[in-house]
Design an enzyme around this catalytic site. Sequence first.
Site, PDB file in Angstrom:
ATOM      1  N   HIS A   1      -7.457  -4.647  10.178  1.00  0.00           N
ATOM      2  CA  HIS A   1      -7.177  -4.372   8.763  1.00  0.00           C
ATOM      3  C   HIS A   1      -5.851  -4.990   8.334  1.00  0.00           C
ATOM      4  O   HIS A   1      -4.937  -5.162   9.138  1.00  0.00           O
ATOM      5  CB  HIS A   1      -7.250  -2.874   8.434  1.00  0.00           C
ATOM      6  CG  HIS A   1      -6.109  -2.013   8.865  1.00  0.00           C
ATOM      7  ND1 HIS A   1      -6.280  -0.839   9.557  1.00  0.00           N
ATOM      8  CD2 HIS A   1      -4.762  -2.129   8.694  1.00  0.00           C
ATOM      9  CE1 HIS A   1      -5.116  -0.277   9.772  1.00  0.00           C
ATOM     10  NE2 HIS A   1      -4.165  -1.042   9.274  1.00  0.00           N
TER      11      HIS A   1
ATOM     12  N   ASP B   1       0.824  -1.208   0.000  1.00  0.00           N
ATOM     13  CA  ASP B   1       0.000   0.000   0.000  1.00  0.00           C
ATOM     14  C   ASP B   1       0.860   1.261   0.000  1.00  0.00           C
ATOM     15  O   ASP B   1       2.082   1.193   0.186  1.00  0.00           O
ATOM     16  CB  ASP B   1      -0.973   0.004   1.198  1.00  0.00           C
ATOM     17  CG  ASP B   1      -0.308  -0.357   2.524  1.00  0.00           C
ATOM     18  OD1 ASP B   1       0.931  -0.284   2.612  1.00  0.00           O
ATOM     19  OD2 ASP B   1      -1.029  -0.716   3.471  1.00  0.00           O
TER      20      ASP B   1
ATOM     21  N   ASN C   1      -7.934  -2.763  14.294  1.00  0.00           N
ATOM     22  CA  ASN C   1      -9.302  -3.104  13.881  1.00  0.00           C
ATOM     23  C   ASN C   1      -9.318  -4.302  12.930  1.00  0.00           C
ATOM     24  O   ASN C   1     -10.326  -4.573  12.291  1.00  0.00           O
ATOM     25  CB  ASN C   1      -9.979  -1.881  13.232  1.00  0.00           C
ATOM     26  CG  ASN C   1      -9.253  -1.407  11.982  1.00  0.00           C
ATOM     27  OD1 ASN C   1      -8.289  -2.032  11.533  1.00  0.00           O
ATOM     28  ND2 ASN C   1      -9.710  -0.306  11.407  1.00  0.00           N
TER      29      ASN C   1
HETATM   30  C1  GLP Z   1      -0.904   0.555   8.621  1.00  0.00           C
HETATM   31  C2  GLP Z   1      -0.571  -0.249   7.353  1.00  0.00           C
HETATM   32  C3  GLP Z   1      -0.690  -1.724   7.570  1.00  0.00           C
HETATM   33  C4  GLP Z   1      -0.051  -2.096   8.874  1.00  0.00           C
HETATM   34  C5  GLP Z   1      -0.849  -1.513  10.010  1.00  0.00           C
HETATM   35  C6  GLP Z   1      -0.257  -1.749  11.388  1.00  0.00           C
HETATM   36  O1  GLP Z   1      -2.042   1.326   8.538  1.00  0.00           O
HETATM   37  N1  GLP Z   1      -1.326   0.113   6.215  1.00  0.00           N
HETATM   38  O2  GLP Z   1      -0.097  -2.411   6.471  1.00  0.00           O
HETATM   39  O3  GLP Z   1      -0.032  -3.500   9.025  1.00  0.00           O
HETATM   40  O4  GLP Z   1      -1.091  -0.130   9.830  1.00  0.00           O
HETATM   41  O5  GLP Z   1       0.845  -0.954  11.572  1.00  0.00           O
HETATM   42  P1  GLP Z   1       1.829  -1.099  12.795  1.00  0.00           P
HETATM   43  O6  GLP Z   1       2.632  -2.327  12.538  1.00  0.00           O
HETATM   44  O7  GLP Z   1       2.657   0.150  12.758  1.00  0.00           O
HETATM   45  O8  GLP Z   1       0.992  -1.200  14.017  1.00  0.00           O
END
Ligand code: GLP
Length: 235
Positions: free
Chosen positions: A138, A67, A136
């Site tokens: 995602h 992304d 959440n």
């Molecule tokens: C972001 C990214 C995800 C990632 C998630 C968790 O929004 N788009 O790909 O897995 O958040 O991030 P983190 O590992 O910093 O908690």
Amino acid sequence: MKVIKAKNYEEMSKLAANIIGAQVTINPKSVLGLATGSSPIGTYKYIIEDYNAGFLDFSKITTVNLDEYCGLDGENDQSYRYFMNNYLFNHVNIDKANTYVPNGVAKDLDIECERYENFINDLGGIDLQLLGIGHNGHIGFNEPDDIFPNIVHSSELAASTIEANSRLFNNIEDVPTVALSMGIGTIMRAKKIILVAAADKAEAIEKAVNGPVTPQVPASILQLHKDVTIIACEN
Ligand code: GLP
């Protein structure tokens, strides 16, 4: 679905780096799907260690990232392109021309989404996809929804995601509200998937692994993939 409990972030990161290293060794021409966020930083650190120790060769590897924020170009230090250069690509012998991140400043975002999806398909798909997970549930920027988006698409960030990601920006107003993301289908078509989750994601992991398969918890779809390893930290 294989769930490995790691004692801590370092152990989780080393285990994930071992799997990616094995993939690179078994098939030096692999297509790796990569992720950003705090969760995979340790994984990249151990991959770089293994590379520096002479165990890994990235010269024929291709990478596709999950992304990218819309409106940030690769020079912006909050962009995911910048993150990848900084945490991995600048430290191994990968040809940057073989590293791909969606273009968040493309003139026409719909065309960019279609192009990126087709490009991944033309590569023959993803051999190994690395994922993190949001609080959440995602994955990528596939936020809780009524459907599982199939292909690369532009996604409005959930308020909780903007809030969580604002820790890396000066102001919450600076966090982009839209991003381009591989779809759930794009991710699920990867041959293998590994997901790393730090201890603060325990609730999301519980729902993803043991709850119903629902687009309200996007990661729950991983229950339907035949080769998923989740590495979750206990502490
Ligand atoms: C972001 C990214 C995800 C990632 C998630 C968790 O929004 N788009 O790909 O897995 O958040 O991030 P983190 O590992 O910093 O908690």
